[in-house]
Structures are given as C-alpha cells and as structure tokens.
Design an enzyme around this catalytic site. Structure first.
Site, short mmCIF file in Angstrom:
data_model
loop_
_atom_site.label_atom_id
_atom_site.label_comp_id
_atom_site.label_asym_id
_atom_site.label_seq_id
_atom_site.Cartn_x
_atom_site.Cartn_y
_atom_site.Cartn_z
N CYS A 89 0.85 -1.18 0.00
CA CYS A 89 0.00 0.00 0.00
C CYS A 89 0.89 1.23 0.00
O CYS A 89 1.89 1.28 0.72
CB CYS A 89 -0.88 -0.01 1.24
SG CYS A 89 -1.98 1.42 1.40
N HIS A 131 -8.95 -3.26 -2.67
CA HIS A 131 -8.07 -2.46 -1.81
C HIS A 131 -8.54 -1.00 -1.75
O HIS A 131 -8.64 -0.42 -0.66
CB HIS A 131 -6.65 -2.55 -2.38
CG HIS A 131 -5.61 -1.82 -1.61
ND1 HIS A 131 -4.70 -2.48 -0.80
CD2 HIS A 131 -5.30 -0.50 -1.51
CE1 HIS A 131 -3.89 -1.59 -0.25
NE2 HIS A 131 -4.23 -0.38 -0.66
N GLU A 132 -8.85 -0.42 -2.91
CA GLU A 132 -9.26 1.00 -2.93
C GLU A 132 -10.63 1.18 -2.29
O GLU A 132 -10.88 2.18 -1.62
CB GLU A 132 -9.24 1.55 -4.36
CG GLU A 132 -7.89 1.48 -5.05
CD GLU A 132 -6.70 1.96 -4.22
OE1 GLU A 132 -6.85 2.94 -3.45
OE2 GLU A 132 -5.63 1.36 -4.33
N HIS A 135 -10.11 1.51 1.33
CA HIS A 135 -9.66 2.85 1.72
C HIS A 135 -10.85 3.80 1.87
O HIS A 135 -10.93 4.55 2.84
CB HIS A 135 -8.69 3.43 0.68
CG HIS A 135 -7.28 3.04 0.89
ND1 HIS A 135 -6.59 3.28 2.05
CD2 HIS A 135 -6.40 2.40 0.07
CE1 HIS A 135 -5.36 2.83 1.96
NE2 HIS A 135 -5.21 2.29 0.76
#
Length: 168
Positions: A89, A131-132, A135
């Site tokens: 990351c 993953h995004e 976030h």
C-alpha cells in the site's frame, strides 16, 4: 500535472469513511485529475482520494495499461475463492504482507459526465478494486490481515523509518 503526496498510515484521514462525491464541479474535476496524475507514477496500481487527504468517495487505478477512475464506487461483485496476494500500500511504504482477496471483482460507479461506469478485473486489478474500496470505507489493508500476520506487520510498521520520523 499534480502528483499529490500520499498520506501515511497513522494519518486520521485514512480511517475516515469517505463522503459521497456529489455533483460534478471544478473541485471534483480537479480531484479526479489529481488522482489520475498521482496513480500514473510508475509502480502504482491505485490511489483512493483519502490517500491524498480528501475524504471523498473516488479512486483511480492503473493496472496493465488500463487507467481510469470511479466516483462513488461500489464493489458490486467478487468471485472465486479468496487467495493469498502479497499486497502493499502506498500509505504503508516499503512493506507488503499476504492477504486474502477474491481473484475477480467488479466495481460500479460514475464518471464526471454523470454516466455510469463499470470496471471488471482479475488478479492485480481485482485486488486493486477491493483495496481501494477498503480505503474509501476507512480501512487500511493491515486491518484485514490474519492476526499473526497483522502482529508481524504492525511491528514492521513501528520499525519503519517513515513511521519513526512521524512520532515525537
């Protein structure tokens, strides 16, 4: 071209659930351009808005020459048995750890012109979409690690020069 600085683990904005992007305006257009400029730096697969300090539901991706963005994205579908990926990351630089992610993902959202958009990916792109999305939901991938791996990861973070330089 504006390549924005990446916020590092420990910054409160990374734990903030991002707000809806809202209607397109100059601010949102500038944010999208900054995300695209920032994700185009070699070695980057994705950048979420909160990683550049803006708690807005938007991210950009750059995988295998496929570059784009989504506003108000939703992880609409994942497929396949979660498999281990060695994931890193930008907000946790120079470290990577094994994490289970689905090998296929589909995200939906919209573009600046108001049209709906869909991004479908396998492998690294599927990993980036998941993953995004994390976030934007206020999660850093370290929170998804298996407990033993997470303990190892947190110890590595505490030893990292970038983390040590942030603490008094």
């Amino acid at each position: 071209m504006t390549v924005r600085d990446i916020r590092l683990f420990g910054d409160p904005v990374l734990r903030t659930v991002a707000e809806p992007a809202g209607e397109p305006d100059e601010r949102l257009e500038a944010l999208v351009q900054d995300l695209l400029d920032t994700v185009r730096v070699p070695g980057r697969a994705g950048v979420a808005a909160n990683q550049i300090g803006v708690a807005t539901r938007a991210f950009a991706y750059n995988v295998d020459g496929q570059v784009g963005y989504l506003l108000d994205p939703e992880l609409a579908e994942v497929r396949g048995e979660p498999t281990l990926f060695d994931e890193g990351c930008l907000s946790v630089p120079d470290l990577s750890f094994p994490i289970r992610r689905h090998p296929w993902a589909r995200s939906t959202g919209r573009l600046l012109d108001g049209s709906t958009a869909e991004v479908v990916g396998e492998g690294v792109l599927a990993e980036a979409l998941q993953h995004e999305q994390d976030h934007l939901d206020g999660r850093v991938y370290l929170q998804r690690l298996e407990p033993e791996v997470r303990r190892e990861a947190m110890a590595a973070v505490r030893r990292s020069p970038w983390f040590l330089s942030r603490t008094p």
